[in-house]
Scaffold this motif. Structure first.
Motif, PDB file in Angstrom:
ATOM      1  N   SER A   2      42.906 -21.321 -20.045  1.00 44.35           N
ATOM      2  CA  SER A   2      42.467 -21.461 -21.427  1.00 44.35           C
ATOM      3  C   SER A   2      40.955 -21.454 -21.492  1.00 44.35           C
ATOM      4  O   SER A   2      40.279 -22.103 -20.712  1.00 44.35           O
ATOM      5  CB  SER A   2      43.015 -22.773 -22.022  1.00 44.35           C
ATOM      6  N   ALA A   4      38.930 -21.452 -24.886  1.00 43.13           N
ATOM      7  CA  ALA A   4      38.999 -21.302 -26.330  1.00 43.13           C
ATOM      8  C   ALA A   4      37.630 -21.110 -26.940  1.00 43.13           C
ATOM      9  O   ALA A   4      36.624 -21.614 -26.450  1.00 43.13           O
ATOM     10  CB  ALA A   4      39.662 -22.534 -26.952  1.00 43.13           C
ATOM     11  N   GLN A   5      37.567 -20.370 -28.052  1.00 43.98           N
ATOM     12  CA  GLN A   5      36.386 -20.287 -28.883  1.00 43.98           C
ATOM     13  C   GLN A   5      36.631 -21.126 -30.116  1.00 43.98           C
ATOM     14  O   GLN A   5      37.756 -21.268 -30.585  1.00 43.98           O
ATOM     15  CB  GLN A   5      36.113 -18.835 -29.281  1.00 43.98           C
ATOM     16  N   THR A   6      35.578 -21.652 -30.692  1.00 44.41           N
ATOM     17  CA  THR A   6      35.751 -22.559 -31.810  1.00 44.41           C
ATOM     18  C   THR A   6      36.018 -21.890 -33.151  1.00 44.41           C
ATOM     19  O   THR A   6      36.725 -22.453 -33.971  1.00 44.41           O
ATOM     20  CB  THR A   6      34.509 -23.473 -31.944  1.00 44.41           C
ATOM     21  N   GLN A  72      42.115 -12.911 -20.432  1.00 43.56           N
ATOM     22  CA  GLN A  72      41.432 -12.931 -21.716  1.00 43.56           C
ATOM     23  C   GLN A  72      42.014 -11.824 -22.588  1.00 43.56           C
ATOM     24  O   GLN A  72      42.194 -10.692 -22.129  1.00 43.56           O
ATOM     25  CB  GLN A  72      39.937 -12.724 -21.546  1.00 43.56           C
ATOM     26  N   GLY A  81      40.958 -15.302 -26.312  1.00 40.25           N
ATOM     27  CA  GLY A  81      40.824 -16.318 -25.273  1.00 40.25           C
ATOM     28  C   GLY A  81      41.941 -16.224 -24.258  1.00 40.25           C
ATOM     29  O   GLY A  81      42.560 -15.168 -24.070  1.00 40.25           O
ATOM     30  N   ASP A  84      46.719 -20.126 -23.527  1.00 40.21           N
ATOM     31  CA  ASP A  84      46.919 -21.194 -24.509  1.00 40.21           C
ATOM     32  C   ASP A  84      46.292 -20.829 -25.846  1.00 40.21           C
ATOM     33  O   ASP A  84      46.860 -21.109 -26.914  1.00 40.21           O
ATOM     34  CB  ASP A  84      46.321 -22.510 -23.997  1.00 40.21           C
ATOM     35  N   ASP A  85      45.103 -20.204 -25.803  1.00 37.09           N
ATOM     36  CA  ASP A  85      44.434 -19.793 -27.036  1.00 37.09           C
ATOM     37  C   ASP A  85      45.241 -18.711 -27.755  1.00 37.09           C
ATOM     38  O   ASP A  85      45.331 -18.693 -28.981  1.00 37.09           O
ATOM     39  CB  ASP A  85      43.031 -19.266 -26.723  1.00 37.09           C
ATOM     40  N   TRP A  89      46.714 -18.852 -31.465  1.00 33.60           N
ATOM     41  CA  TRP A  89      46.335 -17.804 -32.413  1.00 33.60           C
ATOM     42  C   TRP A  89      47.563 -17.169 -33.050  1.00 33.60           C
ATOM     43  O   TRP A  89      47.566 -16.805 -34.223  1.00 33.60           O
ATOM     44  CB  TRP A  89      45.503 -16.755 -31.685  1.00 33.60           C
TER      45      TRP A  89
END
Length: 257
Positions: A2, A4-6, A72, A81, A84-85, A89
């Motif tokens: 994972s 992640a981007q915010t 990715q 991401g 998990d991201d 999503w």
């Protein structure tokens, strides 16, 4: 797994093509990359599957995109991401928090095993032995889960078990006692040993759970599926112990079929 981007992302672009970068090497195929590809294809995306075949290639990819993990996924101009991201999503993220799923799965499998065996032996799904085997099989599977990591189980167990708090060796012995009682009860072998074990650990367990949950009003995890579970201590845990007591009493009342 994972990275992640915010910023929040949505499917507003309508793009149905995804670019996936994942490690596929001679001696290692990233499992999260494989699952990411499957998830994207299941959601109707055409996947441009880019393999990172060497460690140097993987490190260069991470440096280029400023990430620390692979796989990715990219959709359009957005980097989604890691696995998990991607699940988050796509709205597939799992729910955190307590769950009865592990112990309910044990009971379900125990019940189906008992029904299957009863049909084979007696030609009927629902017999007295079905109920006996259900309890015995469920106890055996719960004991097996505890035995995977006795140290972790014992740490959780001494947090609420009244005897375990006062005599720690009991916490280490409990999974072995439960397994022994279950195995012997399944075949009605050595009832003089299995019945006292089931009645003893079942009674101590029932009293301990009732005291912790209904008297002290504590909100803690149960050690019933081993130390790694997140099953809340409560009615299901109490039922497990009451079932052991009931099985012991039943075998005393009806020692032979």
């Amino acid at each position: 797994m994972s990275d992640a981007q915010t910023p929040d992302r949505a499917h507003s672009s309508g793009a149905r093509t995804a670019r996936l970068y994942r490690m596929v090497m001679d001696k290692h195929v990233c499992p999260y990359g494989t699952k990411s590809k499957f998830l994207l294809e299941r959601e109707g995306y055409s996947v441009e599957d880019h393999h990172l075949t060497t460690r140097a290639e993987t490190d260069a990819f991470k440096a280029k995109h400023g990430v620390s993990t692979t796989p990715q996924t990219f959709v359009g101009n957005d980097r989604i991401g890691g696995y998990d991201d991607l699940r988050a999503w796509l709205g597939k993220a799992g729910k955190d928090g307590p769950s009865y799923t592990p112990v309910l799965a044990v009971f379900a499998v125990g019940a189906l095993l008992a029904v299957s065996l009863s049909m084979f032996v007696y030609g009927s799904a629902f017999t007295i032995r079905t109920a006996e085997w259900f309890v015995a099989f469920s106890m055996a599977m719960l004991a097996m889960l505890k035995l995977q990591d006795v140290e972790q189980f014992s740490t959780m167990f001494v947090g609420y078990d009244l005897l375990g708090m006062r005599w720690v060796p009991y916490a280490y012995a409990y999974p072995f006692l439960e397994a022994a009682a279950a195995i012997l009860m399944a075949g009605r072998v050595l009832p003089w040993l299995s019945i006292p074990i089931a009645l003893t650990i079942g009674t101590i367990g029932a009293v301990s759970v009732f005291y912790a949950v209904y008297i002290q009003k504590r909100d803690i995890k149960c050690a019933c599926v081993g130390g790694s579970g997140n099953v809340p201590l409560g009615f299901v845990s109490l039922t497990e112990n009451l079932a052991m007591i009931a099985m012991g009493i039943w075998m005393l009342v009806r020692p032979a079929l």
